[in-house]
Design an enzyme around this catalytic site. Structure first.
Site, PDB file in Angstrom:
ATOM      1  N   GLY A  29      18.655  14.720  52.020  1.00 48.17           N
ATOM      2  CA  GLY A  29      18.163  15.239  50.581  1.00 48.17           C
ATOM      3  C   GLY A  29      16.395  15.920  49.963  1.00 48.17           C
ATOM      4  N   VAL A  51      13.348  13.388  45.329  1.00 47.24           N
ATOM      5  CA  VAL A  51      14.201  11.799  45.329  1.00 47.24           C
ATOM      6  C   VAL A  51      13.323  11.466  47.301  1.00 47.24           C
ATOM      7  CG1 VAL A  51      15.848  10.641  46.176  1.00 47.24           C
ATOM      8  CG2 VAL A  51      15.510  12.982  44.572  1.00 47.24           C
ATOM      9  N   GLY A  52      13.247  12.169  48.063  1.00 51.78           N
ATOM     10  CA  GLY A  52      12.644  11.811  49.548  1.00 51.78           C
ATOM     11  C   GLY A  52      11.389  10.541  49.034  1.00 51.78           C
ATOM     12  N   GLU A  70      15.244  13.296  56.142  1.00 51.88           N
ATOM     13  CA  GLU A  70      15.672  14.445  56.395  1.00 51.88           C
ATOM     14  C   GLU A  70      16.227  16.107  55.467  1.00 51.88           C
ATOM     15  OE1 GLU A  70      16.390  14.873  60.009  1.00 51.88           O
ATOM     16  OE2 GLU A  70      15.923  12.522  60.169  1.00 51.88           O
ATOM     17  N   CYS A 116      21.465  22.759  54.844  1.00 54.52           N
ATOM     18  CA  CYS A 116      19.747  22.498  54.606  1.00 54.52           C
ATOM     19  C   CYS A 116      19.119  23.069  56.438  1.00 54.52           C
ATOM     20  CB  CYS A 116      19.838  20.979  55.125  1.00 54.52           C
ATOM     21  SG  CYS A 116      19.990  20.572  56.947  1.00 54.52           S
TER      22      CYS A 116
END
Length: 481
Positions: A201, A205-206, A223, A257
């Site tokens: 994502g 948030v990572g 990722e 992505c």
């Protein structure tokens, strides 16, 4: 997932999640001790269920993202099937202990590395490829002997339910469980002490996932993404470059992505390249009417994503960019046409952060050094695409850039080779998976040494004996050599 979560909602999610976690932790040692045959059978059951339910899975992807049956098959379902086949074919070899040399001072001993399961893992998957990016990591986790909790994205609800139906038809929740829900559910899961956290994502948030892993002393794979560039050099086949970039960019309505985020083109070739891209869009996705009504072009995830693309496009045109093709947006129908902007400069809105939508900025450059400077001054991307026929240019770009992956004269296809690791570097991610790389991500590489009863080390090291009394001429020669 957001940084702030309603406490009551989060607490309400806790009992069910804790029970699932407890079940998986209770059975983790049995799962870890499964043989290669048993793990292959688990993957075989998953394979069979996917084939049996592929029509309903494709229908769910169509409802969430407007994917045609062909796109759902090629970009998601078939990719998972191929990953399962690859893992089953090679799992015996992956699980074999790896013998490593033993130094002369340990003569008679045997050393090896064993791949052992991490335990219970959490896989947090995104909405853009909701099936592939949920099941892909799961294959590596199961191959390595782990149990797993899958948190599927609430933004793709039909696919989330289809995945839950699929998994529940194959595995007990003590082995694999699917959890639906929003940010509160994700936050509650991060409070649980999983042995490994796997997240696909955005970077914001990572960072939260990485913080949770640090709190629990667990491993983490991130990722993420970023602005993946495409460079077209003067030696490139311009038509080939335009067709492959256009297809890769506008697949899944640009919500990939590793899609080319922007293109750097020699200034004297810009107009020709733009014409080729326009033709390539028509060839792959048809005209605007067909894009709206036909099955070949997808939809954005929600109205807000469309409005964001429109604002970035309009603001960039006001700043001096030229609208070459597309530029049609319909938030109510989640439609954003394949849009190409020429004459883009660094500093325009479309160059500020990852686009993650069907807008392609094209930046002219004078010298290859200028193009490389644009890339070098940005954070390391998830992918880099180079279109060139000159090997010296290929070597120079490879030496002077860093990215998670690099493709020469192509785009996105690196994902289809299970022998290549997929992952980012720096801001674009941490860790990798696919094939043996996924197996290793979800494994601990345990060092094991077997020492015989009589060993040279016993002559010189406590607690085996008194060093001064035990040193022999043999040991002294070995230590001095």
């Amino acid at each position: 997932m957001t940084e702030r979560v309603h406490t009551a909602d989060k607490d309400a999610a806790q009992p069910e999640l804790r029970e699932v976690f407890r079940l998986q932790r209770a059975g983790r040692w049995l799962v870890a001790q499964t043989s290669a045959w048993e793990r292959r059978e688990l993957l075989k059951r998953l394979y069979g269920a996917i084939k049996a339910q592929r029509v309903s899975l494709a229908a769910a992807l169509e409802r969430d993202l407007g994917k045609s049956r062909a796109e759902a098959e090629t970009s998601e379902i078939r990719q998972v099937i191929d990953e399962i086949r690859h893992a089953r074919r090679h799992l015996d070899h992956w699980m074999q202990p790896q013998r490593v040399p033993t130094p002369p001072t340990l003569a008679g001993s045997r050393s090896e590395i064993r791949s052992e399961a991490l335990g219970t893992v959490l896989i947090l998957s995104p909405w853009n490829y909701p099936f592939y990016l949920t099941l892909g990591p799961l294959i590596g986790a199961l191959a390595a002997g782990n149990s797993a909790v899958l948190k599927v994205s609430e933004k793709a609800p039909h696919t989330a339910r289809a995945i839950r139906t699929l998994i529940e038809s194959v595995f007990p929740p003590s082995l694999v469980a699917v959890v639906e829900g929003g940010p509160d559910t994700a936050s509650a899961l991060l409070d649980l002490p999983f042995d490994h956290f796997f997240f696909t994502g955005g970077a914001k948030v990572g960072r939260l996932v990485m913080e949770a892993a640090a709190r629990h002393g667990a491993g983490v794979t991130l990722e993420l993404g970023g602005k993946s560039p495409a460079i077209v050099t003067r030696s490139a086949d311009l038509r080939l470059a335009a067709r492959r970039i256009a297809w890769a960019k506008f697949l899944n309505a640009g919500q990939t992505c590793v899609a080319p985020d922007y293109v750097l083109v020699p200034q004297e070739l810009e107009e020709r390249f733009l014409l080729e891209v326009d033709e390539a869009v028509q060839h792959s996705f048809g005209g605007t009417s067909w894009q709206r009504l036909g099955p070949d072009y997808g939809r954005m995830i929600d109205a807000a994503a469309v409005e964001r693309m429109q604002a970035l496009t309009d603001d960039s045109v006001k700043a001096g960019a030229r609208l070459v093709t597309g530029g049609e947006f319909d938030a109510a129908r989640r439609f954003a046409s394949p849009t190409v902007l020429g004459g883009v400069r660094v500093g325009m809105p479309v160059m500020d952060g990852e686009l993650f939508g069907p807008v392609l900025p094209v930046l002219p450059y004078r010298h290859l050094d200028d193009a490389l400077e644009v890339i070098q001054t940005r954070e390391k991307p998830l992918a880099l695409y180079l279109f060139a026929q000159n090997s010296q240019e290929v070597n120079e770009v490879q030496a002077r850039t860093s990215s998670g992956s690099m493709v020469v004269n192509g785009a996105i296809i690196q994902l289809t080779n299970p022998n290549l690791p997929f992952g980012g570097v720096g801001a674009s991610g941490h860790g990798s998976y696919h094939g043996i790389h996924g197996f290793r991500t979800f494994s601990h590489q345990r060092a094991v040494l077997y020492e015989p009863a009589l060993s040279p080390v016993a002559l010189i090291l406590p607690p085996y004996g008194r060093p001064a009394a035990r040193l022999t001429s043999w040991a002294l020669r070995k230590l001095g050599s």
